[in-house]
Design an enzyme around this catalytic site. Sequence first.
Site, PDB file in Angstrom:
ATOM      1  N   HIS A  69       7.170  -5.408  78.492  1.00  0.00           N
ATOM      2  CA  HIS A  69       6.397  -4.723  79.538  1.00  0.00           C
ATOM      3  C   HIS A  69       5.571  -3.585  78.963  1.00  0.00           C
ATOM      4  CE1 HIS A  69       8.075  -7.036  82.808  1.00  0.00           C
ATOM      5  NE2 HIS A  69       9.280  -6.820  82.353  1.00  0.00           N
ATOM      6  N   GLU A 102      -0.673  -2.995  82.101  1.00  0.00           N
ATOM      7  CA  GLU A 102       0.438  -2.387  82.818  1.00  0.00           C
ATOM      8  C   GLU A 102      -0.176  -1.548  83.929  1.00  0.00           C
ATOM      9  OE1 GLU A 102       3.401  -3.337  82.273  1.00  0.00           O
ATOM     10  OE2 GLU A 102       2.936  -4.401  80.415  1.00  0.00           O
ATOM     11  N   ASP A 120      -3.404  -7.983  78.287  1.00  0.00           N
ATOM     12  CA  ASP A 120      -2.346  -7.693  79.259  1.00  0.00           C
ATOM     13  C   ASP A 120      -2.546  -6.273  79.781  1.00  0.00           C
ATOM     14  OD1 ASP A 120       0.358  -8.489  80.486  1.00  0.00           O
ATOM     15  OD2 ASP A 120       0.788  -6.537  79.592  1.00  0.00           O
TER      16      ASP A 120
END
Length: 573
Positions: free
Chosen positions: A165, A26, A24
């Site tokens: 997040h 950000e 993932d």
Amino acid sequence: MDAVQGTLDELGTPLHEVTFVVFDLETTGGSAAEHAITEIGAVKVRGGEVLGEFATLVDPGGPIPPFISVLTGITDTMVTAAPKFSEVLPSFLEFVRGAALVAHNAPFDLSFIRAACAAQGYPPPANPVVDTADLARRVLTRDETPNCKLATLARLFRSSTEPQHRALADARATVDVLHGLIGRVGSLGVRTLEELRGFVRAPTPEQQRKRHLAEGVPGAPGVYIFEDARGEALYIGKSSNLRNRVRSYFTASETRTRIREMVGIAERVRTIVCATALEAEIRELRMIGATKPRYNRRSRFPERVVWLKLTDEPFPRLSIVREVKDDGGTYLGPFGSTRSADDARTAMHEALPLRQCTERLSPRITRPACALAEIGRCGAPCEGRESAESYSRHVRIARHAIDQDAEVVFSAMEARMRRLSAEQRYEEAAVDRDRLAAYVRAAARMQRLRSLTRIPQMIAASPSFDGGWDIHVIRYGRLAAAGVMPRGAHPTPYVDALEATAETVTPGPGPTPAASAEETECVLRWLDLPGVRLVRVEGGWSVPAYGAGRLAGRIERAYQATRADRREGRPLR
């Protein structure tokens, strides 16, 4: 020699033997071309066991937008000492070597990885990819989950990690979601990585059941309309070959989630055959704007555009309006949003001392001047310091900047940006660059549109695939007629007949007097195609020699330089 029957495992890589790297990112925004990575997290798993983790903050090379910091909790201070992604990338590529890549909404994350690889000279990862969001949409029903967001799926599969997040936490949650989804597809006979990826690409049962809707569709250019049981338009599209395009909606090549959902609702496909591909494109635009199908995403609301208007009054001003009227005003646009129109207005105000107050002024009535007069940004006609005759000089320059030559605004904004950059106020300079871009792009677009919309009639032709000619009648930028002349025919009768039966067009006010800007741009793109011939033109067809179009390239080069600065970690220009 006796024949030996292969096992199922020999047909592919069993899922329990596959090494997955679930990762993932950000980022500072949603575009890999414009934004940067702030954090990466990855978890390597095989057979349900975690083999390793990879996680680090990343210096994006510029400030993190405040709303991103609020969303992720990652601040400028946190990434000050972090490595740049150019330093992280080799280690990440080594970590994922030989593994299948997994991400939630994988195209987004992979776009940043591929952009970074291209910038650093690495080949993009060739690993097989599994998108858990796409897989979830294929496996789960609306009764089980209202959506396929990561947080929703993590709750559904009782993940031990809550998505927040942050890259590593979200990767860990995605691992649990992946295992839950693999359990679901296992009951459907999916046992190997190849079967898993093929399962996602396969047509949905609804697509397979609705294939009969494509029967009888002609292989001609035109518009197709997917309709529900009540006859309401769900989706409108166009194609140069209706049969091939409509059939594609019922195959594995159609992977868009919303379109697959639309196919499940559709009960019929209606088609409108057009003479040419351009006519099909124009009809599609007009029908989408008129019916606003809920599954179309673009061109649904042409009426929502805004304009920047130089008013017609004793002391004109720049006003943002939603409607073009025959009121003597000079219009710039259309703009897709009020914000972009306001950016263009701010750029013009930087170059020209036009008043910024909103009241209508009269030479006979005065009132106290505002602060702009005190700093030299306005001649204070409201207080009587500047006469209507003196003020009209600014107005003439503004009209010229809108209709003919953008240099006065460009030069003023360029000088201001250079001054801000010299003072190391790079972010302010970038804001001014965006404002200038909004003005230049709108002026260039409008001047190009007006080159066509002021022509009462143009007839042009392009060669068709069968050796004939596609002929179009264009009046004030609006497609008024379309037809086909067969190969070897004499053109005059066909052109005369098409002209005689073409739509009568009465122009309205403004730069786009008879059609939407999108429609006229479609026509302009067609006119730019190789082989197009002008048959008849009333009047001249030209754009201003010193128009904004010559400055648009400089704006785009400035954006390219900014993207390069971000990649290299240099201050914004």
